[in-house]
Design an enzyme around this catalytic site. Sequence first.
Site, mmCIF file in Angstrom:
data_model
loop_
_atom_site.group_PDB
_atom_site.id
_atom_site.type_symbol
_atom_site.label_atom_id
_atom_site.label_comp_id
_atom_site.label_asym_id
_atom_site.label_seq_id
_atom_site.Cartn_x
_atom_site.Cartn_y
_atom_site.Cartn_z
ATOM 1 N N ASP A 84 0.868 -1.178 0.000
ATOM 2 C CA ASP A 84 0.000 0.000 0.000
ATOM 3 C C ASP A 84 0.909 1.233 0.000
ATOM 4 O O ASP A 84 2.101 1.139 0.338
ATOM 5 C CB ASP A 84 -0.861 -0.036 1.272
ATOM 6 C CG ASP A 84 -1.578 1.269 1.518
ATOM 7 O OD1 ASP A 84 -2.272 1.745 0.603
ATOM 8 O OD2 ASP A 84 -1.427 1.829 2.634
ATOM 9 N N ASP A 114 -0.398 5.014 0.776
ATOM 10 C CA ASP A 114 -0.797 6.049 1.741
ATOM 11 C C ASP A 114 -0.748 5.530 3.170
ATOM 12 O O ASP A 114 -1.463 4.588 3.518
ATOM 13 C CB ASP A 114 -2.203 6.556 1.405
ATOM 14 C CG ASP A 114 -2.217 7.241 0.053
ATOM 15 O OD1 ASP A 114 -1.445 8.185 -0.123
ATOM 16 O OD2 ASP A 114 -2.976 6.805 -0.832
HETATM 17 C C1 XBP Z 1 -5.840 5.778 0.292
HETATM 18 C C2 XBP Z 1 -7.023 6.508 -0.125
HETATM 19 C C3 XBP Z 1 -6.869 7.600 -1.071
HETATM 20 C C4 XBP Z 1 -6.147 8.811 -0.535
HETATM 21 C C5 XBP Z 1 -6.428 9.985 -1.428
HETATM 22 O O1 XBP Z 1 -6.262 4.493 0.737
HETATM 23 O O2 XBP Z 1 -8.125 6.193 0.263
HETATM 24 O O3 XBP Z 1 -8.137 7.976 -1.440
HETATM 25 O O4 XBP Z 1 -6.596 9.112 0.763
HETATM 26 O O5 XBP Z 1 -6.050 9.719 -2.736
HETATM 27 P P1 XBP Z 1 -5.260 3.254 0.795
HETATM 28 P P2 XBP Z 1 -6.957 10.142 -3.978
HETATM 29 O O6 XBP Z 1 -4.036 3.700 1.565
HETATM 30 O O7 XBP Z 1 -6.027 2.221 1.569
HETATM 31 O O8 XBP Z 1 -4.946 2.783 -0.578
HETATM 32 O O9 XBP Z 1 -7.510 11.475 -3.640
HETATM 33 O O10 XBP Z 1 -6.017 10.155 -5.152
HETATM 34 O O11 XBP Z 1 -8.038 9.101 -4.079
#
Ligand code: XBP
Length: 259
Positions: free
Chosen positions: A14, A16
């Site tokens: 992952d 984020d």
């Molecule tokens: C990450 C997300 C993303 C980011 C924002 O989730 O949910 O939506 O918060 O990115 P994970 P975008 O770590 O579970 O993959 O605005 O580009 O969607």
Amino acid sequence: MASSTAQLKALIFDVDGTLAETERDGHRPAFNQAFTDAGLDWQWSEALYGDLLEISGGKERILAYIQQSQPNFVLPSGFSDLTEFIKHLHATKTTYYKQYAAAGKIPLRPGVERLLTEARAKGVRLAIATTTTPANVQALLENTLGADSLSWFEVIAAGDMVPKKKPAPDIFEYALAHLKLSPENCLGFEDTNNGLLSATQTGLKTIVTVNDYTRQQDFAKATLVISDFGEPDKPFQVIAGNAHGAGYFDIALAEAVLA
Ligand code: XBP
């Protein structure tokens, strides 16, 4: 010599919250700047953003916020519908996120670069399974690991490439299918309960590195829960599971966890 234990062939990360504290350092401020640019007085505090993170995907998060918290919202002129407006807001937000990454405001978490470098040296393949927009992944990797670092990852599964975002298993399934590997030969890395559900539904053993937004979540399905990947001079804390006496996460520990 024949071995009954599964061989480690790939690590699937992952992004984020796992590779970097992107939610804190990148996404939340970028959403807020996009709102300001659009003339909206919406500001997502750290606490509110923690709640909104239950919804995967930036566009989906904006929609849920409008539905739950902005009952009197009127679509600005020039937009045919709410979907188009959210797409516009989200594109502005992505521009800001990329600027923060380029300015060095989103550093990698402890141990990430060390682990990726060791995996590459030992022929363990790398992939990404993330909900975020592909342009954000590119900006983060290039500005932390160097211009060629996208090529370190055989598969970058991201954003709208799959119909259903985490906690659905789609994005990890996509990564596994493109690696052409079985989950028994891979480890998943996550920081949220939603991500853990996504990864483990594919059969992946999954390591969780927690952060301030997620440390209270339910990680019962994780194989190992640690504070971060750690470094030789700055060991991780083990929150749950067997870290085999290690103080930092490396390929030897990845193999021990998979066995
Ligand atoms: C990450 C997300 C993303 C980011 C924002 O989730 O949910 O939506 O918060 O990115 P994970 P975008 O770590 O579970 O993959 O605005 O580009 O969607």
